[in-house]
Design a protein around this motif. Structure first.
Motif, PDB file in Angstrom:
ATOM      1  N   GLY A  22      39.170  29.361  60.004  1.00 37.88           N
ATOM      2  CA  GLY A  22      37.723  29.469  59.879  1.00 37.88           C
ATOM      3  C   GLY A  22      37.032  29.737  61.206  1.00 37.88           C
ATOM      4  N   LEU A  23      37.702  29.400  62.314  1.00 33.12           N
ATOM      5  CA  LEU A  23      37.127  29.691  63.625  1.00 33.12           C
ATOM      6  C   LEU A  23      36.936  31.186  63.824  1.00 33.12           C
ATOM      7  CD1 LEU A  23      39.280  27.232  65.792  1.00 33.12           C
ATOM      8  CD2 LEU A  23      36.933  26.872  64.981  1.00 33.12           C
ATOM      9  N   ALA A  24      37.784  31.985  63.175  1.00 30.33           N
ATOM     10  CA  ALA A  24      37.704  33.433  63.348  1.00 30.33           C
ATOM     11  C   ALA A  24      36.396  33.997  62.823  1.00 30.33           C
ATOM     12  CB  ALA A  24      38.885  34.103  62.652  1.00 30.33           C
ATOM     13  N   ARG A  25      35.810  33.326  61.826  1.00 28.54           N
ATOM     14  CA  ARG A  25      34.567  33.834  61.251  1.00 28.54           C
ATOM     15  C   ARG A  25      33.390  33.713  62.218  1.00 28.54           C
ATOM     16  NH1 ARG A  25      36.895  30.844  56.909  1.00 28.54           N
ATOM     17  NH2 ARG A  25      37.636  32.210  55.236  1.00 28.54           N
ATOM     18  N   ASP A  26      33.510  32.781  63.178  1.00 31.36           N
ATOM     19  CA  ASP A  26      32.420  32.564  64.129  1.00 31.36           C
ATOM     20  C   ASP A  26      32.583  33.360  65.419  1.00 31.36           C
ATOM     21  OD1 ASP A  26      31.341  30.687  62.353  1.00 31.36           O
ATOM     22  OD2 ASP A  26      32.584  29.076  63.194  1.00 31.36           O
ATOM     23  N   LEU A  27      33.661  34.120  65.527  1.00 34.22           N
ATOM     24  CA  LEU A  27      33.915  34.895  66.738  1.00 34.22           C
ATOM     25  C   LEU A  27      33.581  36.358  66.513  1.00 34.22           C
ATOM     26  CD1 LEU A  27      37.363  33.365  67.811  1.00 34.22           C
ATOM     27  CD2 LEU A  27      35.118  32.885  68.795  1.00 34.22           C
ATOM     28  N   PRO A  28      33.186  37.074  67.568  1.00 31.48           N
ATOM     29  CA  PRO A  28      32.945  38.520  67.424  1.00 31.48           C
ATOM     30  C   PRO A  28      34.216  39.242  66.975  1.00 31.48           C
ATOM     31  CG  PRO A  28      32.067  37.682  69.506  1.00 31.48           C
ATOM     32  CD  PRO A  28      32.905  36.584  68.928  1.00 31.48           C
ATOM     33  N   ALA A  29      34.035  40.327  66.267  1.00 30.70           N
ATOM     34  CA  ALA A  29      35.167  41.088  65.740  1.00 30.70           C
ATOM     35  C   ALA A  29      36.128  41.550  66.830  1.00 30.70           C
ATOM     36  CB  ALA A  29      34.662  42.287  64.933  1.00 30.70           C
ATOM     37  N   PRO A  30      35.640  42.035  68.005  1.00 30.86           N
ATOM     38  CA  PRO A  30      36.588  42.433  69.060  1.00 30.86           C
ATOM     39  C   PRO A  30      37.461  41.282  69.541  1.00 30.86           C
ATOM     40  CG  PRO A  30      34.417  43.355  69.504  1.00 30.86           C
ATOM     41  CD  PRO A  30      34.253  42.379  68.378  1.00 30.86           C
ATOM     42  N   VAL A  31      36.891  40.062  69.593  1.00 26.70           N
ATOM     43  CA  VAL A  31      37.681  38.902  70.016  1.00 26.70           C
ATOM     44  C   VAL A  31      38.752  38.600  68.976  1.00 26.70           C
ATOM     45  CG1 VAL A  31      37.606  36.440  70.568  1.00 26.70           C
ATOM     46  CG2 VAL A  31      35.768  37.952  71.344  1.00 26.70           C
ATOM     47  N   ASP A  32      38.387  38.654  67.699  1.00 24.74           N
ATOM     48  CA  ASP A  32      39.371  38.450  66.633  1.00 24.74           C
ATOM     49  C   ASP A  32      40.496  39.476  66.727  1.00 24.74           C
ATOM     50  OD1 ASP A  32      38.143  36.259  65.573  1.00 24.74           O
ATOM     51  OD2 ASP A  32      37.117  37.337  63.960  1.00 24.74           O
ATOM     52  N   SER A  33      40.133  40.722  66.991  1.00 20.59           N
ATOM     53  CA  SER A  33      41.150  41.775  67.089  1.00 20.59           C
ATOM     54  C   SER A  33      42.078  41.519  68.267  1.00 20.59           C
ATOM     55  CB  SER A  33      40.479  43.141  67.233  1.00 20.59           C
ATOM     56  OG  SER A  33      39.702  43.451  66.098  1.00 20.59           O
ATOM     57  N   ALA A  34      41.501  41.113  69.397  1.00 17.89           N
ATOM     58  CA  ALA A  34      42.318  40.843  70.581  1.00 17.89           C
ATOM     59  C   ALA A  34      43.263  39.669  70.336  1.00 17.89           C
ATOM     60  CB  ALA A  34      41.421  40.564  71.784  1.00 17.89           C
ATOM     61  N   LEU A  35      42.762  38.602  69.725  1.00 16.56           N
ATOM     62  CA  LEU A  35      43.604  37.446  69.443  1.00 16.56           C
ATOM     63  C   LEU A  35      44.683  37.787  68.406  1.00 16.56           C
ATOM     64  CD1 LEU A  35      40.938  34.593  69.359  1.00 16.56           C
ATOM     65  CD2 LEU A  35      42.643  35.052  71.135  1.00 16.56           C
ATOM     66  N   GLY A  36      44.325  38.621  67.439  1.00 17.58           N
ATOM     67  CA  GLY A  36      45.318  39.053  66.461  1.00 17.58           C
ATOM     68  C   GLY A  36      46.430  39.863  67.104  1.00 17.58           C
ATOM     69  N   PHE A  37      46.066  40.717  68.050  1.00 16.73           N
ATOM     70  CA  PHE A  37      47.081  41.502  68.768  1.00 16.73           C
ATOM     71  C   PHE A  37      47.963  40.588  69.609  1.00 16.73           C
ATOM     72  CE2 PHE A  37      48.557  43.755  72.535  1.00 16.73           C
ATOM     73  CZ  PHE A  37      49.184  44.854  71.965  1.00 16.73           C
ATOM     74  N   LEU A  38      47.351  39.618  70.277  1.00 17.95           N
ATOM     75  CA  LEU A  38      48.136  38.676  71.077  1.00 17.95           C
ATOM     76  C   LEU A  38      49.115  37.901  70.207  1.00 17.95           C
ATOM     77  CD1 LEU A  38      45.519  37.150  73.566  1.00 17.95           C
ATOM     78  CD2 LEU A  38      47.508  38.560  74.147  1.00 17.95           C
ATOM     79  N   GLY A  39      48.647  37.454  69.055  1.00 20.00           N
ATOM     80  CA  GLY A  39      49.507  36.672  68.179  1.00 20.00           C
ATOM     81  C   GLY A  39      50.649  37.465  67.585  1.00 20.00           C
ATOM     82  N   GLU A  40      50.433  38.754  67.383  1.00 22.10           N
ATOM     83  CA  GLU A  40      51.477  39.580  66.768  1.00 22.10           C
ATOM     84  C   GLU A  40      52.432  40.162  67.805  1.00 22.10           C
ATOM     85  OE1 GLU A  40      53.411  40.911  63.429  1.00 22.10           O
ATOM     86  OE2 GLU A  40      51.574  39.713  63.475  1.00 22.10           O
ATOM     87  N   TYR A  41      51.891  40.635  68.916  1.00 23.60           N
ATOM     88  CA  TYR A  41      52.719  41.333  69.908  1.00 23.60           C
ATOM     89  C   TYR A  41      52.601  40.772  71.325  1.00 23.60           C
ATOM     90  CZ  TYR A  41      52.478  44.827  66.157  1.00 23.60           C
ATOM     91  OH  TYR A  41      52.525  45.448  64.944  1.00 23.60           O
ATOM     92  N   GLY A  42      51.380  40.407  71.734  1.00 22.33           N
ATOM     93  CA  GLY A  42      51.133  40.096  73.134  1.00 22.33           C
ATOM     94  C   GLY A  42      51.905  38.902  73.657  1.00 22.33           C
TER      95      GLY A  42
END
Length: 238
Positions: A22-42
């Protein structure tokens, strides 16, 4: 083989996933995308870079073959743990959170709807971290922090339950520690043998500077070594 029961709305696992995601809903979309990339590959890539940094350090050690063997085992252990997770997933067959609760999570990245337990990413990063910790405490603690961050991100992304992450940590740790004695008994002699052949630069860093090109016979010297140098010059003049 029977699948684990779907986590209901009142389970601790589901409650944690829903709150962390649910924290993702309160974050800007670019931040969500960056964190998603980190979690998958970074973060997994950073774990590999930590492995390489530890290898560079190990090659400079006086006991380089043994240290390099330890680094090699960290990488091999991570791969072994991932292979062991294949039958674990097939046996458990746990649906992922976004599959068990469609439409209730903010999925940051599209993901295959395969087995959720145990987390491959958690397994890999923790196996690497524990392997590095056996060789270098400081680098190992950094790798541990990366593994912890990766576990959080997998839950944050909505692709794993917390117990999936814990299971991955346990599998990675157990694989690295339990098989280490057998692995090191094989890898240390192999590293010593490689250090005497054409693969020596991979095991021991080449020496640099004038001392690496020649090994002069030490001359008698005073406290600061100047007397010895002067004596050598006097011998040459004579």
């Amino acid at each position: 083989m029977t699948a684990l029961p779907v986590e209901g709305d009142g389970s601790i696992d589901w409650t944690l996933v829903s709150h962390v995601n649910g924290l993702a809903r309160d974050l800007p979309a670019p931040v969500d995308s960056a964190l998603g990339f980190l979690g998958e590959y970074g973060v997994p890539l950073l774990s590999v870079l930590m492995l390489l940094a530890t290898w560079v350090w190990a090659r400079r050690r006086p006991d380089a073959p043994g240290a390099v063997a330890g680094v090699l085992w960290a990488g091999v252990a991570a791969g072994t743990a991932l292979m062991l997770n294949v039958p674990v997933r097939a046996l458990v067959r746990r649906p992922r959170p976004f599959v068990a609760h469609p439409g209730q999570l903010d999925l940051l990245r599209s993901h295959q709807a395969n087995g959720s337990f145990a987390s491959d990413h958690a397994t890999f990063t923790m196996a690497v971290a524990v392997g590095i910790l056996l060789v270098n405490r400081r680098y190992g603690l950094i790798a541990m922090a990366l593994a912890g961050f990766e576990g959080f991100l997998r839950v944050f992304m909505g692709v794993h339950y917390p117990t999936d992450v814990i299971g991955g940590y346990a599998l990675g740790t157990a694989t690295t520690l339990l098989l280490a004695p057998i692995a090191m008994a094989l890898l240390v002699p192999l590293a010593h043998s490689a250090a005497r052949g054409p693969l020596a630069p991979l095991v021991r860093a080449p020496r640099r500077g004038r001392g690496a090109r020649s090994a002069p016979v030490p001359a008698p010297a005073g406290a600061d070594g100047r007397d010895g140098v002067r004596a050598n010059r006097d011998d040459l003049a004579a």
